[in-house]
Design a protein around this motif. Structure first.
Motif, mmCIF file in Angstrom:
data_model
loop_
_atom_site.group_PDB
_atom_site.id
_atom_site.type_symbol
_atom_site.label_atom_id
_atom_site.label_comp_id
_atom_site.label_asym_id
_atom_site.label_seq_id
_atom_site.Cartn_x
_atom_site.Cartn_y
_atom_site.Cartn_z
ATOM 1 N N TYR A 109 -27.120 -51.271 -7.738
ATOM 2 C CA TYR A 109 -27.980 -50.234 -8.298
ATOM 3 C C TYR A 109 -29.273 -50.158 -7.491
ATOM 4 N N ALA A 110 -29.962 -49.032 -7.644
ATOM 5 C CA ALA A 110 -31.302 -48.874 -7.081
ATOM 6 C C ALA A 110 -32.207 -48.399 -8.216
ATOM 7 N N ALA A 116 -32.285 -33.515 -5.854
ATOM 8 C CA ALA A 116 -32.439 -33.879 -7.268
ATOM 9 C C ALA A 116 -33.177 -35.199 -7.435
ATOM 10 N N LYS A 117 -32.919 -36.158 -6.544
ATOM 11 C CA LYS A 117 -33.582 -37.457 -6.665
ATOM 12 C C LYS A 117 -35.097 -37.324 -6.557
ATOM 13 N N MET A 118 -35.585 -36.362 -5.772
ATOM 14 C CA MET A 118 -37.022 -36.131 -5.672
ATOM 15 C C MET A 118 -37.601 -35.758 -7.032
ATOM 16 N N PHE A 119 -36.868 -34.952 -7.795
ATOM 17 C CA PHE A 119 -37.328 -34.539 -9.113
ATOM 18 C C PHE A 119 -37.328 -35.717 -10.080
ATOM 19 N N ALA A 139 -44.914 -38.635 -13.320
ATOM 20 C CA ALA A 139 -45.631 -37.822 -14.306
ATOM 21 C C ALA A 139 -45.464 -38.327 -15.730
ATOM 22 N N GLY A 140 -44.618 -39.344 -15.922
ATOM 23 C CA GLY A 140 -44.466 -39.930 -17.246
ATOM 24 C C GLY A 140 -43.335 -39.357 -18.073
ATOM 25 N N VAL A 141 -42.259 -38.928 -17.415
ATOM 26 C CA VAL A 141 -41.076 -38.468 -18.147
ATOM 27 C C VAL A 141 -39.835 -38.939 -17.400
ATOM 28 N N MET A 142 -38.856 -39.418 -18.131
ATOM 29 C CA MET A 142 -37.614 -39.938 -17.544
ATOM 30 C C MET A 142 -36.530 -38.873 -17.625
ATOM 31 N N VAL A 143 -35.969 -38.503 -16.462
ATOM 32 C CA VAL A 143 -34.854 -37.572 -16.399
ATOM 33 C C VAL A 143 -33.747 -38.212 -15.563
ATOM 34 N N LEU A 144 -32.586 -37.590 -15.578
ATOM 35 C CA LEU A 144 -31.434 -38.073 -14.827
ATOM 36 C C LEU A 144 -31.084 -37.091 -13.716
ATOM 37 N N ILE A 145 -30.179 -37.495 -12.854
ATOM 38 C CA ILE A 145 -29.569 -36.570 -11.924
ATOM 39 C C ILE A 145 -28.067 -36.559 -12.178
ATOM 40 N N ALA A 146 -27.412 -35.493 -11.745
ATOM 41 C CA ALA A 146 -25.949 -35.398 -11.813
ATOM 42 C C ALA A 146 -25.493 -34.896 -10.461
ATOM 43 N N GLY A 147 -25.393 -35.809 -9.512
ATOM 44 C CA GLY A 147 -25.184 -35.439 -8.133
ATOM 45 C C GLY A 147 -26.505 -35.063 -7.485
ATOM 46 N N ALA A 148 -26.428 -34.575 -6.266
ATOM 47 C CA ALA A 148 -27.642 -34.312 -5.484
ATOM 48 C C ALA A 148 -28.320 -32.999 -5.840
ATOM 49 N N ASN A 149 -27.635 -32.146 -6.624
ATOM 50 C CA ASN A 149 -28.146 -30.791 -6.839
ATOM 51 C C ASN A 149 -28.518 -30.464 -8.276
ATOM 52 N N VAL A 150 -28.370 -31.420 -9.192
ATOM 53 C CA VAL A 150 -28.584 -31.122 -10.610
ATOM 54 C C VAL A 150 -29.499 -32.166 -11.249
ATOM 55 N N VAL A 151 -30.560 -31.696 -11.910
ATOM 56 C CA VAL A 151 -31.410 -32.553 -12.734
ATOM 57 C C VAL A 151 -30.838 -32.506 -14.142
ATOM 58 N N CYS A 164 -42.798 -30.812 -11.279
ATOM 59 C CA CYS A 164 -42.264 -29.698 -10.495
ATOM 60 C C CYS A 164 -43.365 -29.010 -9.698
ATOM 61 N N GLU A 165 -44.501 -28.790 -10.321
ATOM 62 C CA GLU A 165 -45.617 -28.139 -9.645
ATOM 63 C C GLU A 165 -46.115 -28.971 -8.467
ATOM 64 N N THR A 166 -46.125 -30.292 -8.644
ATOM 65 C CA THR A 166 -46.537 -31.174 -7.553
ATOM 66 C C THR A 166 -45.595 -31.055 -6.365
ATOM 67 N N LEU A 167 -44.279 -31.006 -6.644
ATOM 68 C CA LEU A 167 -43.303 -30.868 -5.571
ATOM 69 C C LEU A 167 -43.474 -29.545 -4.838
ATOM 70 N N VAL A 168 -43.711 -28.488 -5.601
ATOM 71 C CA VAL A 168 -43.902 -27.170 -4.984
ATOM 72 C C VAL A 168 -45.159 -27.160 -4.124
ATOM 73 N N GLU A 169 -46.243 -27.747 -4.645
ATOM 74 C CA GLU A 169 -47.487 -27.793 -3.892
ATOM 75 C C GLU A 169 -47.332 -28.621 -2.615
ATOM 76 N N ASP A 170 -46.652 -29.748 -2.706
ATOM 77 C CA ASP A 170 -46.436 -30.593 -1.520
ATOM 78 C C ASP A 170 -45.597 -29.838 -0.491
ATOM 79 N N ASP A 171 -44.614 -29.096 -0.966
ATOM 80 C CA ASP A 171 -43.756 -28.360 -0.046
ATOM 81 C C ASP A 171 -44.514 -27.257 0.684
#
Length: 406
Positions: A18-19, A351-354, A361-373, A397-404
């Motif tokens: 695991y990672a 997806a892993k970036m999200f 940001a203080g919220v736990m989410v999952l991924i389902a493959g590389a393209n789905v949060v 999400c806003e942070t990712l958009v701003e960084d991009d």
């Protein structure tokens, strides 16, 4: 005094299968969780659709403590009261007549596939052994179940794999029909592909599989490890679709966080598995059964199941609002509280970036493959927890958009 440990000790002591996240959770209540530094997280991951009633639910605690004061374990040479009560709950609530208990979803699917092979052997003397599954499915990590899963990334390193397993295309009935024949003993399918991208089956696809199995005297197995126990707003997803399988597997939410799995089937099929054909040391453990019995009691109510659909709308509305601002998702899909935000072409594969940004940001989410949060929160998550969690996810999400944009 307890020894101090940190995330670094994982890399030093544990096999690298695991990672895990960079933080270590230490306590939780409801849908909130705190790490070693006392940072708070809103839990939209639910232990991968396991913590259906959140963390440290007082009635589950009470059920476990009460049982722990009476009887922990005896092995399968004896039965016990909690497991008999749980079996009755499952039989009363579903199509099934009989239940086999184990410890995980993989074990439940392993048992179902073994049942199917024995069913085929008993009918044909051995020729009827084919299993039809679907690409991008996930049925567990045993050699048999990982072979059925249809994701080579999980199975290719462990060849030779169990033979006579073929894979069709999910939601493509013609693809399945080309594989199912008189030598097919079973078709195994997830009503919602979880790890494969939170992709619901169409009603026509599942009904078509039912018809094909009836035509060729093959068993239809529904893997409801992730979709079961209220996750879709029905107790099991087969009820939502109106298509009844021959065998159903369940785990994850069944124990609300305590390890347990089960295979459910009809009387005539259960009779195939006589004494000694299959077994498990811990399956049907009274501790697990006592907790699962309380989980069933609390979830299998009109109020709880109707509340899932209300929470579904909270999440979908919130995610669509985020998407209007950030333009990240091509689709929000899923049923009940098993949801997937599909990344658009610009963000595909990230997806892993999200997942990481959400944790910051203080919220736990999952991924389902590389393209789905993926989101699989507790079925009783509060409106305030959903609001705060989505606000934190929006910031990520806003942070990712701003960084991009930099």
């Amino acid at each position: 005094m307890l020894q101090a440990v940190s995330r670094h000790d994982f890399d030093r002591l544990m096999m690298p299968t695991y990672a895990p996240a960079s933080f270590v959770p230490v306590r939780a209540a409801g849908s909130r969780l705190w790490d070693q530094q006392e940072k708070e997280y809103i839990d939209f991951a639910g232990g991968i659709a396991v913590n259906a009633l959140g963390h440290a639910h007082p009635q589950l605690q009470q059920a476990l403590v009460q049982q722990a004061s009476q009887l922990w374990h005896t092995g399968n040479g004896y039965t016990n009261e909690p497991v008999l009560r749980l079996a009755q709950q499952l039989v009363d609530a579903t199509f099934a007549d009989r239940v086999f208990f184990c410890n995980s979803g993989a074990e439940a699917n392993e048992a179902a596939l073994k049942l199917a092979r024995k069913y085929g052997h008993d009918r044909s003397g051995g020729a009827k052994s084919g299993i039809v599954a679907f690409t991008n499915a996930f049925h567990g990590r045993t050699l048999f179940t990982v072979s059925a899963g249809g994701q080579p990334a999980y199975s290719k390193d462990f060849a030779p794999l169990p033979p006579d397993i073929s894979h069709g295309t999910f939601n493509d009935l013609a693809s399945a029909a080309a594989l199912i024949n008189e030598n097919t003993c079973a078709v195994i399918v997830e009503p919602i592909q979880g790890e494969g991208g939170v992709l619901p089956a169409s009603a026509a696809f599942l009904q078509g599989l039912r018809d094909l199995c009836d035509q060729h005297q093959a068993l239809l197995i529904f893997d409801e490890v992730q979709s079961g126990v209220g996750r879709t707003g029905s107790l099991y997803a087969y009820m939502h679709y109106g298509v009844t399988p021959d065998v159903l597997t369940t785990a994850k939410a069944l124990g609300g966080g305590f390890p347990i799995g089960a295979m459910l089937t009809r009387e005539s099929l259960a009779a195939i598995m006589g004494v000694g054909t299959h077994g498990t040391t811990y399956g049907g453990n009274p501790l697990a059964a006592a907790v699962a019995g309380k989980v069933m009691e609390l979830i299998n109510t009109p109020e709880m199941l109707q509340g899932v659909e209300m929470r579904h709308r909270w999440f979908v509305d919130g995610l669509e609002a985020i998407n209007q601002r950030c333009n990240l998702f091509s689709e929000i899909r899923g049923l009940g509280l098993l949801l997937g935000a599909v990344l658009n072409e610009k963000w595909a594969g990230k997806a892993k970036m999200f997942n990481l940004a959400a944790a910051d940001a203080g919220v736990m989410v999952l991924i389902a493959g590389a393209n789905v949060v993926r989101f699989a929160p507790a079925l009783n998550i509060s409106e305030e927890e959903v609001r705060q969690g989505l606000e934190r996810f929006a910031r990520a999400c806003e942070t990712l958009v701003e960084d991009d944009a930099r």
